[in-house]
Design an enzyme around this catalytic site. Structure first.
Site, PDB file in Angstrom:
ATOM      1  N   LEU A   1       7.638  19.382   7.307  1.00  0.00           N
ATOM      2  CA  LEU A   1       8.882  18.937   6.659  1.00  0.00           C
ATOM      3  C   LEU A   1       8.717  18.812   5.137  1.00  0.00           C
ATOM      4  O   LEU A   1       9.661  19.058   4.385  1.00  0.00           O
ATOM      5  CB  LEU A   1       9.363  17.608   7.257  1.00  0.00           C
ATOM      6  CG  LEU A   1       9.601  17.637   8.772  1.00  0.00           C
ATOM      7  CD1 LEU A   1       9.993  16.262   9.284  1.00  0.00           C
ATOM      8  CD2 LEU A   1      10.677  18.661   9.132  1.00  0.00           C
TER       9      LEU A   1
ATOM     10  N   ILE B   1       7.578   7.014  17.011  1.00  0.00           N
ATOM     11  CA  ILE B   1       7.279   7.745  15.767  1.00  0.00           C
ATOM     12  C   ILE B   1       6.009   8.592  15.897  1.00  0.00           C
ATOM     13  O   ILE B   1       6.005   9.765  15.560  1.00  0.00           O
ATOM     14  CB  ILE B   1       7.130   6.770  14.565  1.00  0.00           C
ATOM     15  CG1 ILE B   1       8.332   5.824  14.474  1.00  0.00           C
ATOM     16  CG2 ILE B   1       6.930   7.545  13.267  1.00  0.00           C
ATOM     17  CD1 ILE B   1       9.634   6.428  14.044  1.00  0.00           C
TER      18      ILE B   1
ATOM     19  N   LYS C   1       0.836  -1.217   0.000  1.00  0.00           N
ATOM     20  CA  LYS C   1       0.000   0.000   0.000  1.00  0.00           C
ATOM     21  C   LYS C   1       0.861   1.254   0.000  1.00  0.00           C
ATOM     22  O   LYS C   1       0.655   2.163  -0.808  1.00  0.00           O
ATOM     23  CB  LYS C   1      -0.904   0.016   1.238  1.00  0.00           C
ATOM     24  CG  LYS C   1      -1.600   1.359   1.458  1.00  0.00           C
ATOM     25  CD  LYS C   1      -2.406   1.387   2.738  1.00  0.00           C
ATOM     26  CE  LYS C   1      -1.625   1.635   3.988  1.00  0.00           C
ATOM     27  NZ  LYS C   1      -1.498   3.027   4.445  1.00  0.00           N
ATOM     28  N   ASN C   2       1.820   1.325   0.919  1.00  0.00           N
ATOM     29  CA  ASN C   2       2.553   2.582   1.076  1.00  0.00           C
ATOM     30  C   ASN C   2       3.535   2.841  -0.068  1.00  0.00           C
ATOM     31  O   ASN C   2       3.952   3.983  -0.272  1.00  0.00           O
ATOM     32  CB  ASN C   2       3.244   2.633   2.434  1.00  0.00           C
ATOM     33  CG  ASN C   2       2.229   2.826   3.554  1.00  0.00           C
ATOM     34  OD1 ASN C   2       1.076   3.164   3.295  1.00  0.00           O
ATOM     35  ND2 ASN C   2       2.651   2.594   4.784  1.00  0.00           N
TER      36      ASN C   2
ATOM     37  N   ASP D   1       4.447   0.646  11.988  1.00  0.00           N
ATOM     38  CA  ASP D   1       3.280  -0.013  11.392  1.00  0.00           C
ATOM     39  C   ASP D   1       3.120  -1.468  11.832  1.00  0.00           C
ATOM     40  O   ASP D   1       2.131  -2.112  11.473  1.00  0.00           O
ATOM     41  CB  ASP D   1       3.356   0.046   9.852  1.00  0.00           C
ATOM     42  CG  ASP D   1       3.113   1.444   9.328  1.00  0.00           C
ATOM     43  OD1 ASP D   1       2.634   2.297  10.089  1.00  0.00           O
ATOM     44  OD2 ASP D   1       3.409   1.693   8.139  1.00  0.00           O
TER      45      ASP D   1
ATOM     46  N   ARG E   1      -8.738  -0.301   3.774  1.00  0.00           N
ATOM     47  CA  ARG E   1      -7.764   0.669   3.250  1.00  0.00           C
ATOM     48  C   ARG E   1      -6.402   0.015   3.012  1.00  0.00           C
ATOM     49  O   ARG E   1      -5.624   0.515   2.205  1.00  0.00           O
ATOM     50  CB  ARG E   1      -7.563   1.816   4.239  1.00  0.00           C
ATOM     51  CG  ARG E   1      -8.805   2.627   4.458  1.00  0.00           C
ATOM     52  CD  ARG E   1      -8.502   3.768   5.376  1.00  0.00           C
ATOM     53  NE  ARG E   1      -7.556   4.674   4.737  1.00  0.00           N
ATOM     54  CZ  ARG E   1      -7.202   5.838   5.233  1.00  0.00           C
ATOM     55  NH1 ARG E   1      -7.705   6.240   6.365  1.00  0.00           N
ATOM     56  NH2 ARG E   1      -6.345   6.594   4.601  1.00  0.00           N
TER      57      ARG E   1
ATOM     58  N   CYS F   1      -4.914  13.341  12.644  1.00  0.00           N
ATOM     59  CA  CYS F   1      -5.531  12.055  12.340  1.00  0.00           C
ATOM     60  C   CYS F   1      -5.482  11.173  13.578  1.00  0.00           C
ATOM     61  O   CYS F   1      -4.947  11.567  14.609  1.00  0.00           O
ATOM     62  CB  CYS F   1      -4.885  11.393  11.132  1.00  0.00           C
ATOM     63  SG  CYS F   1      -3.509  10.356  11.511  1.00  0.00           S
TER      64      CYS F   1
ATOM     65  N   ARG G   1       0.572  14.602  13.187  1.00  0.00           N
ATOM     66  CA  ARG G   1       1.046  14.431  11.810  1.00  0.00           C
ATOM     67  C   ARG G   1       1.105  15.723  10.991  1.00  0.00           C
ATOM     68  O   ARG G   1       0.380  15.878  10.000  1.00  0.00           O
ATOM     69  CB  ARG G   1       0.218  13.369  11.086  1.00  0.00           C
ATOM     70  CG  ARG G   1       0.295  12.030  11.777  1.00  0.00           C
ATOM     71  CD  ARG G   1      -0.399  10.948  11.026  1.00  0.00           C
ATOM     72  NE  ARG G   1       0.374  10.397   9.936  1.00  0.00           N
ATOM     73  CZ  ARG G   1      -0.060   9.438   9.134  1.00  0.00           C
ATOM     74  NH1 ARG G   1      -1.254   8.948   9.285  1.00  0.00           N
ATOM     75  NH2 ARG G   1       0.708   8.974   8.173  1.00  0.00           N
ATOM     76  N   PRO G   2       1.976  16.661  11.382  1.00  0.00           N
ATOM     77  CA  PRO G   2       2.128  17.880  10.595  1.00  0.00           C
ATOM     78  C   PRO G   2       2.794  17.597   9.242  1.00  0.00           C
ATOM     79  O   PRO G   2       3.340  16.509   9.042  1.00  0.00           O
ATOM     80  CB  PRO G   2       3.051  18.741  11.463  1.00  0.00           C
ATOM     81  CG  PRO G   2       3.795  17.785  12.318  1.00  0.00           C
ATOM     82  CD  PRO G   2       2.892  16.600  12.518  1.00  0.00           C
ATOM     83  N   ILE G   3       2.750  18.575   8.325  1.00  0.00           N
ATOM     84  CA  ILE G   3       3.428  18.394   7.030  1.00  0.00           C
ATOM     85  C   ILE G   3       4.528  19.444   6.850  1.00  0.00           C
ATOM     86  O   ILE G   3       4.957  19.728   5.736  1.00  0.00           O
ATOM     87  CB  ILE G   3       2.454  18.418   5.829  1.00  0.00           C
ATOM     88  CG1 ILE G   3       1.672  19.739   5.780  1.00  0.00           C
ATOM     89  CG2 ILE G   3       1.511  17.225   5.859  1.00  0.00           C
ATOM     90  CD1 ILE G   3       1.137  20.044   4.391  1.00  0.00           C
TER      91      ILE G   3
HETATM   92  N1  EPU Z   1       6.479  14.508  10.719  1.00  0.00           N
HETATM   93  C1  EPU Z   1       6.584  15.839  10.994  1.00  0.00           C
HETATM   94  N2  EPU Z   1       6.483  16.733   9.967  1.00  0.00           N
HETATM   95  C2  EPU Z   1       6.276  16.317   8.680  1.00  0.00           C
HETATM   96  C3  EPU Z   1       6.175  14.951   8.402  1.00  0.00           C
HETATM   97  C4  EPU Z   1       6.292  14.060   9.451  1.00  0.00           C
HETATM   98  O1  EPU Z   1       6.770  16.226  12.142  1.00  0.00           O
HETATM   99  O2  EPU Z   1       6.193  17.185   7.797  1.00  0.00           O
HETATM  100  C5  EPU Z   1       6.575  13.540  11.811  1.00  0.00           C
HETATM  101  C6  EPU Z   1       5.305  12.709  11.964  1.00  0.00           C
HETATM  102  O3  EPU Z   1       4.322  13.370  12.712  1.00  0.00           O
HETATM  103  C7  EPU Z   1       5.828  11.458  12.612  1.00  0.00           C
HETATM  104  C8  EPU Z   1       7.218  11.302  11.988  1.00  0.00           C
HETATM  105  O4  EPU Z   1       7.563  12.583  11.484  1.00  0.00           O
HETATM  106  O5  EPU Z   1       5.957  11.693  13.994  1.00  0.00           O
HETATM  107  C9  EPU Z   1       7.313  10.303  10.865  1.00  0.00           C
HETATM  108  O6  EPU Z   1       6.274  10.510   9.917  1.00  0.00           O
HETATM  109  P1  EPU Z   1       6.432  10.151   8.377  1.00  0.00           P
HETATM  110  O7  EPU Z   1       6.395  11.428   7.594  1.00  0.00           O
HETATM  111  O8  EPU Z   1       7.599   9.252   8.204  1.00  0.00           O
HETATM  112  O9  EPU Z   1       5.104   9.337   8.113  1.00  0.00           O
HETATM  113  P2  EPU Z   1       4.150   9.430   6.839  1.00  0.00           P
HETATM  114  O10 EPU Z   1       4.931   9.610   5.604  1.00  0.00           O
HETATM  115  O11 EPU Z   1       3.047  10.373   7.129  1.00  0.00           O
HETATM  116  C10 EPU Z   1       4.235   6.879   6.290  1.00  0.00           C
HETATM  117  C11 EPU Z   1       3.258   5.754   6.151  1.00  0.00           C
HETATM  118  C12 EPU Z   1       2.715   5.395   7.523  1.00  0.00           C
HETATM  119  C13 EPU Z   1       3.879   5.000   8.415  1.00  0.00           C
HETATM  120  C14 EPU Z   1       4.908   6.126   8.472  1.00  0.00           C
HETATM  121  C15 EPU Z   1       6.148   5.790   9.268  1.00  0.00           C
HETATM  122  C16 EPU Z   1       2.333   6.132   3.962  1.00  0.00           C
HETATM  123  C17 EPU Z   1       1.159   6.501   3.121  1.00  0.00           C
HETATM  124  N3  EPU Z   1       2.174   6.177   5.276  1.00  0.00           N
HETATM  125  O12 EPU Z   1       3.520   7.963   6.844  1.00  0.00           O
HETATM  126  O13 EPU Z   1       1.868   4.270   7.327  1.00  0.00           O
HETATM  127  O14 EPU Z   1       3.399   4.729   9.708  1.00  0.00           O
HETATM  128  O15 EPU Z   1       5.320   6.472   7.133  1.00  0.00           O
HETATM  129  O16 EPU Z   1       6.765   4.662   8.737  1.00  0.00           O
HETATM  130  O17 EPU Z   1       3.380   5.773   3.441  1.00  0.00           O
HETATM  131  C18 EPU Z   1       0.062   2.806   7.791  1.00  0.00           C
HETATM  132  O18 EPU Z   1       0.359   2.212   6.741  1.00  0.00           O
HETATM  133  O19 EPU Z   1      -0.759   2.337   8.624  1.00  0.00           O
HETATM  134  C19 EPU Z   1       0.707   4.093   8.061  1.00  0.00           C
HETATM  135  C20 EPU Z   1       0.236   4.953   8.960  1.00  0.00           C
END
Ligand code: EPU
Length: 427
Positions: free
Chosen positions: A132, A335, A22-23, A313, A405, A123, A128-130
């Protein structure tokens, strides 16, 4: 709304086909926006999130054509054609339902020189901010503005120049967005402390197949030499290491002998090590991984970490197994700050788990009992399914849309190896 009903305590044995990840799928699909030629993805899992992402691409002007595989086969082939991008906006209604929609930001900006994407909000598993994603794109030359819950990104003179960025925290999604944006930048880019997850490697390989120039694949420093254009490609999505790990947990919690067909042991090091520490027999076999276990698992200490560490995960699924361990386990979630929503539901089935901050202490019990339960996210739902496989009596897991999902035809795969599991629809 659908429910899954499980009558527990059946031994599992046989072959479980592992679907495409999926990811990985959710970061390979937006690559199609980077080119006006078709991108064909094979081994794409049949999941609600993949369908949702397809709809988002359609809204942006891309066509998506699915080649039928037989109904009894897993996976699909999808060809995405973004001959023209007719909209540069990912609206709130889509982004709030599927956070991965944010992954169109980098590709739309790279292709069109501008993009407008809704901010996703919080969520179930954390804030989960964006930030970065946005900082990395700024470092590549994007100019950002925030209006009415949206981020508007622009590339000066229509094309990102490229640049350097060091991630302060490892982020899978932000690395993906930056990589896709850097692929067609005017100059070179360097991403440090980049995520090294196998899904990132899959993304890099797909981009390279489309003509991108990337060095350092699989390492924490990714160097991208921007190219003028990317072309179409055909690419097979990697096997889902989290799905495979989840079925491995099923073999341990229920007892039995499962072959995870198509799983790749090379990408599952931390999960396989943890399974072995619990006492499971784990071996690579031609075309997959065999996991066999009998009796109560041994307790464990586990802390989640970015790859190659133990995956967040997998945390909820391991907790379900460790709830029945012969001793006390300690799990630490590093995480996401709120990823223990399965704990109160597991407790309703008899698990003894105390959460304090980011740590959960799991005292193994000798048995779980079936109960009606519900979960708020995908992996939490899977942990309840696992608990149900081992529990005495019937477990009803509601809010099945979470499972849909991320787990392709879960009940079919589990009943084929001996589980007493079915989907019930309330109409
Ligand atoms: N983070 C920030 N700022 C950002 C982005 C992330 O602070 O701009 C923080 C997050 O809040 C978290 C950490 O950094 O504390 C890591 O988050 P990451 O960005 O790595 O996660 P993601 O890309 O949002 C993906 C997977 C998740 C998986 C995580 C960690 C997808 C679609 N989702 O999420 O998968 O848990 O990486 O490996 O690829 C799942 O499949 O159930 C799932 C939640």
């Amino acid at each position: 709304m659908d429910r899954i009903l499980i009558r527990g305590r059946n031994r599992l044995s046989g072959r479980v086909p592992i679907s495409g990840a999926k990811n990985a799928a959710l970061t390979l699909m937006p690559c199609a926006i980077l080119t006006d030629e078709p991108l064909t993805l094979r081994n794409l899992p049949r999941l609600a999130d993949v369908d949702g992402f397809g709809h988002l691409l359609n809204q942006l002007g891309a066509s998506t054509a699915i080649e039928g595989t037989r109904p009894d086969e897993f996976g699909r082939v999808m060809t995405i054609r973004a001959g023209k991008v007719t909209s540069t906006e990912a609206p709130y209604d889509i982004v709030r339902k599927m956070r991965a929609s944010i992954l169109v930001l980098g590709p739309i900006l790279a292709r069109e020189g501008r993009a407008r994407v809704s901010l996703p909000g919080g969520c179930a598993i954390g804030n989960r901010p964006i930030d970065l994603h946005l900082k990395a794109l700024e470092a590549l030359g994007a100019e950002l503005e925030f209006t009415s819950g949206y981020v508007e990104a622009r590339a000066p003179h229509g094309r990102l120049p490229g640049g350097r960025y060091t991630f302060p925290v490892v982020s899978v999604g932000a690395t993906e967005n930056a990589l896709m944006a850097a692929a067609t930048a005017g100059g070179s880019s360097c991403l440090d402390n980049a995520a090294r997850e196998p899904e990132i490697v899959d993304l890099c390989r797909c981009l390279v197949a489309m003509g991108a120039r990337i060095e350092g694949i699989g390492t924490e420093r990714l160097e991208v030499e921007g190219v003028d254009r990317l072309h179409g490609a055909t690419y097979a999505v990697m096997p889902d290491r989290i799905e495979a790990g989840s079925y491995a947990c099923a073999a341990v919690i229920a007892g039995g002998d499962l072959t995870l067909a198509g799983a790749d042991a090379a990408e599952m090091g931390a999960t396989l090590a943890a399974l072995r520490s619990m006492g499971a027999e784990v071996e690579e076999v031609p075309g997959g991984i065999r996991v066999a276990a009998e009796g109560r698992p041994k307790p464990l200490e586990l802390s989640t970490a970015p790859y190659p560490g133990f995956a967040t995960d997998m945390q909820a699924q391991f907790m379900a197994v460790l709830a029945l361990a012969d001793g006390t386990s300690v799990l630490t979630e590093t995480i996401f700050e709120n990823r223990y929503m399965h704990v109160p539901e597991l407790a309703r089935m008899g698990a003894d788990v105390r959460v304090s901050g980011r740590t959960a202490v799991v005292r193994g019990v000798t048995g779980l009992t079936g109960a009606p339960v519900m979960a708020t996210d995908l992996r939490a739902s899977m942990s309840l399914i696992l608990a149900g496989l081992a529990a005495e009596g019937e477990t009803q897991v509601s809010r099945v849309y979470h499972l849909d999902r991320g787990y392709e035809r879960l009940e079919e795969k589990l009943s084929a190896v001996g589980a007493d599991i079915e989907r019930a629809s309330d109409g």
